[in-house]
Design a protein around this motif. Structure first.
Motif, PDB file in Angstrom:
ATOM      1  N   LEU A 123      10.719  -5.146  32.506  1.00  0.00           N
ATOM      2  CA  LEU A 123      10.040  -4.740  33.736  1.00  0.00           C
ATOM      3  C   LEU A 123      10.121  -5.825  34.806  1.00  0.00           C
ATOM      4  O   LEU A 123      10.349  -5.529  35.988  1.00  0.00           O
ATOM      5  CB  LEU A 123       8.577  -4.378  33.452  1.00  0.00           C
ATOM      6  CG  LEU A 123       8.357  -3.073  32.691  1.00  0.00           C
ATOM      7  CD1 LEU A 123       6.915  -2.981  32.217  1.00  0.00           C
ATOM      8  CD2 LEU A 123       8.738  -1.863  33.540  1.00  0.00           C
ATOM      9  N   GLU A 124       9.927  -7.077  34.412  1.00  0.00           N
ATOM     10  CA  GLU A 124      10.033  -8.175  35.377  1.00  0.00           C
ATOM     11  C   GLU A 124      11.445  -8.246  35.958  1.00  0.00           C
ATOM     12  O   GLU A 124      11.624  -8.468  37.158  1.00  0.00           O
ATOM     13  CB  GLU A 124       9.643  -9.502  34.720  1.00  0.00           C
ATOM     14  CG  GLU A 124       8.156  -9.598  34.436  1.00  0.00           C
ATOM     15  CD  GLU A 124       7.765 -10.809  33.608  1.00  0.00           C
ATOM     16  OE1 GLU A 124       8.655 -11.496  33.047  1.00  0.00           O
ATOM     17  OE2 GLU A 124       6.543 -11.053  33.482  1.00  0.00           O
ATOM     18  N   PHE A 125      12.449  -8.043  35.110  1.00  0.00           N
ATOM     19  CA  PHE A 125      13.831  -8.042  35.571  1.00  0.00           C
ATOM     20  C   PHE A 125      14.079  -6.896  36.550  1.00  0.00           C
ATOM     21  O   PHE A 125      14.655  -7.097  37.621  1.00  0.00           O
ATOM     22  CB  PHE A 125      14.770  -7.951  34.371  1.00  0.00           C
ATOM     23  CG  PHE A 125      16.218  -7.814  34.732  1.00  0.00           C
ATOM     24  CD1 PHE A 125      16.886  -8.832  35.404  1.00  0.00           C
ATOM     25  CD2 PHE A 125      16.919  -6.672  34.394  1.00  0.00           C
ATOM     26  CE1 PHE A 125      18.233  -8.711  35.729  1.00  0.00           C
ATOM     27  CE2 PHE A 125      18.260  -6.539  34.711  1.00  0.00           C
ATOM     28  CZ  PHE A 125      18.909  -7.562  35.389  1.00  0.00           C
ATOM     29  N   TYR A 126      13.633  -5.685  36.208  1.00  0.00           N
ATOM     30  CA  TYR A 126      13.853  -4.536  37.091  1.00  0.00           C
ATOM     31  C   TYR A 126      13.133  -4.735  38.427  1.00  0.00           C
ATOM     32  O   TYR A 126      13.626  -4.305  39.467  1.00  0.00           O
ATOM     33  CB  TYR A 126      13.405  -3.242  36.418  1.00  0.00           C
ATOM     34  CG  TYR A 126      14.144  -2.967  35.126  1.00  0.00           C
ATOM     35  CD1 TYR A 126      15.476  -3.345  34.961  1.00  0.00           C
ATOM     36  CD2 TYR A 126      13.520  -2.357  34.062  1.00  0.00           C
ATOM     37  CE1 TYR A 126      16.149  -3.118  33.769  1.00  0.00           C
ATOM     38  CE2 TYR A 126      14.188  -2.115  32.868  1.00  0.00           C
ATOM     39  CZ  TYR A 126      15.502  -2.493  32.732  1.00  0.00           C
ATOM     40  OH  TYR A 126      16.160  -2.264  31.553  1.00  0.00           O
ATOM     41  N   ARG A 127      12.013  -5.411  38.399  1.00  0.00           N
ATOM     42  CA  ARG A 127      11.314  -5.707  39.662  1.00  0.00           C
ATOM     43  C   ARG A 127      12.156  -6.634  40.542  1.00  0.00           C
ATOM     44  O   ARG A 127      12.190  -6.485  41.754  1.00  0.00           O
ATOM     45  CB  ARG A 127       9.957  -6.343  39.381  1.00  0.00           C
ATOM     46  CG  ARG A 127       9.188  -6.644  40.644  1.00  0.00           C
ATOM     47  CD  ARG A 127       7.776  -7.129  40.308  1.00  0.00           C
ATOM     48  NE  ARG A 127       7.056  -7.412  41.518  1.00  0.00           N
ATOM     49  CZ  ARG A 127       6.703  -8.627  41.907  1.00  0.00           C
ATOM     50  NH1 ARG A 127       6.993  -9.682  41.161  1.00  0.00           N
ATOM     51  NH2 ARG A 127       6.050  -8.804  43.026  1.00  0.00           N
ATOM     52  N   THR A 128      12.848  -7.606  39.934  1.00  0.00           N
ATOM     53  CA  THR A 128      13.689  -8.493  40.748  1.00  0.00           C
ATOM     54  C   THR A 128      14.866  -7.740  41.361  1.00  0.00           C
ATOM     55  O   THR A 128      15.337  -8.095  42.433  1.00  0.00           O
ATOM     56  CB  THR A 128      14.252  -9.689  39.941  1.00  0.00           C
ATOM     57  OG1 THR A 128      15.186  -9.232  38.964  1.00  0.00           O
ATOM     58  CG2 THR A 128      13.137 -10.504  39.304  1.00  0.00           C
ATOM     59  N   VAL A 129      15.311  -6.680  40.695  1.00  0.00           N
ATOM     60  CA  VAL A 129      16.443  -5.898  41.193  1.00  0.00           C
ATOM     61  C   VAL A 129      16.004  -4.907  42.272  1.00  0.00           C
ATOM     62  O   VAL A 129      16.600  -4.837  43.344  1.00  0.00           O
ATOM     63  CB  VAL A 129      17.138  -5.139  40.042  1.00  0.00           C
ATOM     64  CG1 VAL A 129      18.215  -4.197  40.580  1.00  0.00           C
ATOM     65  CG2 VAL A 129      17.731  -6.111  39.039  1.00  0.00           C
ATOM     66  N   PHE A 130      14.942  -4.145  42.008  1.00  0.00           N
ATOM     67  CA  PHE A 130      14.551  -3.045  42.875  1.00  0.00           C
ATOM     68  C   PHE A 130      13.352  -3.343  43.772  1.00  0.00           C
ATOM     69  O   PHE A 130      13.032  -2.566  44.664  1.00  0.00           O
ATOM     70  CB  PHE A 130      14.225  -1.805  42.032  1.00  0.00           C
ATOM     71  CG  PHE A 130      15.418  -1.277  41.297  1.00  0.00           C
ATOM     72  CD1 PHE A 130      16.354  -0.484  41.928  1.00  0.00           C
ATOM     73  CD2 PHE A 130      15.616  -1.585  39.966  1.00  0.00           C
ATOM     74  CE1 PHE A 130      17.465  -0.002  41.257  1.00  0.00           C
ATOM     75  CE2 PHE A 130      16.720  -1.108  39.273  1.00  0.00           C
ATOM     76  CZ  PHE A 130      17.642  -0.311  39.925  1.00  0.00           C
ATOM     77  N   GLY A 131      12.676  -4.464  43.536  1.00  0.00           N
ATOM     78  CA  GLY A 131      11.460  -4.752  44.300  1.00  0.00           C
ATOM     79  C   GLY A 131      10.289  -3.964  43.739  1.00  0.00           C
ATOM     80  O   GLY A 131      10.369  -3.350  42.685  1.00  0.00           O
ATOM     81  N   GLY A 132       9.183  -3.997  44.460  1.00  0.00           N
ATOM     82  CA  GLY A 132       8.020  -3.215  44.073  1.00  0.00           C
ATOM     83  C   GLY A 132       6.954  -4.027  43.377  1.00  0.00           C
ATOM     84  O   GLY A 132       6.996  -5.258  43.330  1.00  0.00           O
TER      85      GLY A 132
END
Length: 129
Positions: free
Chosen positions: A19-28
């Protein structure tokens, strides 16, 4: 009435990192609730203003878990090639590329990769048929 669907990914101990990784990619925004007995994720989500949303949790150790070979693809489709390329670049960190990002028969920009957490992502630019 309206509804929406959200991809919910299952992990064995990697949900927070994913989840932390996906946040760095997509924001939010990242929201995480841990299991009462430890630091594993009982419920987690990344939700971004651009419409991206994904949920995840860690399957408890007393339950069976097999991520399978190709259990699910997460599809990210947008209208802006630069935005899709930015997401691709972010997800590519530590990933195995299945299909390079480039033109396809149905889209001017398409790619598939398996990220470092074993999740297969399909990214493309939507076209009107």
């Amino acid at each position: 009435m309206t509804i929406s669907t959200t991809t919910h990914l299952n992990f064995r101990g990697d949900a927070r990192a994913a989840l932390e990784f996906y946040r760095t990619v997509f924001g939010g925004d990242l929201a995480v609730v841990n299991h009462p007995d430890g630091d594993q994720v009982m419920w987690g989500q990344v939700a971004a203003d651009n419409g991206f949303r994904v949920m995840a949790y860690d399957v408890p150790g007393d339950l069976s878990y097999d991520p399978g070979d190709k259990p699910v693809f997460v599809s990210v489709r947008g209208t802006d090639p630069d935005e899709i390329t930015t997401f691709w670049t972010g997800l590519s960190d530590g990933a195995t590329v299945v299909q390079d990002l480039g033109p396809a028969g149905w889209s001017p920009l398409y790619g598939m990769l398996r990220d470092r957490f074993g999740v297969t992502w399909v990214l493309d630019v939507a076209v009107n048929y």
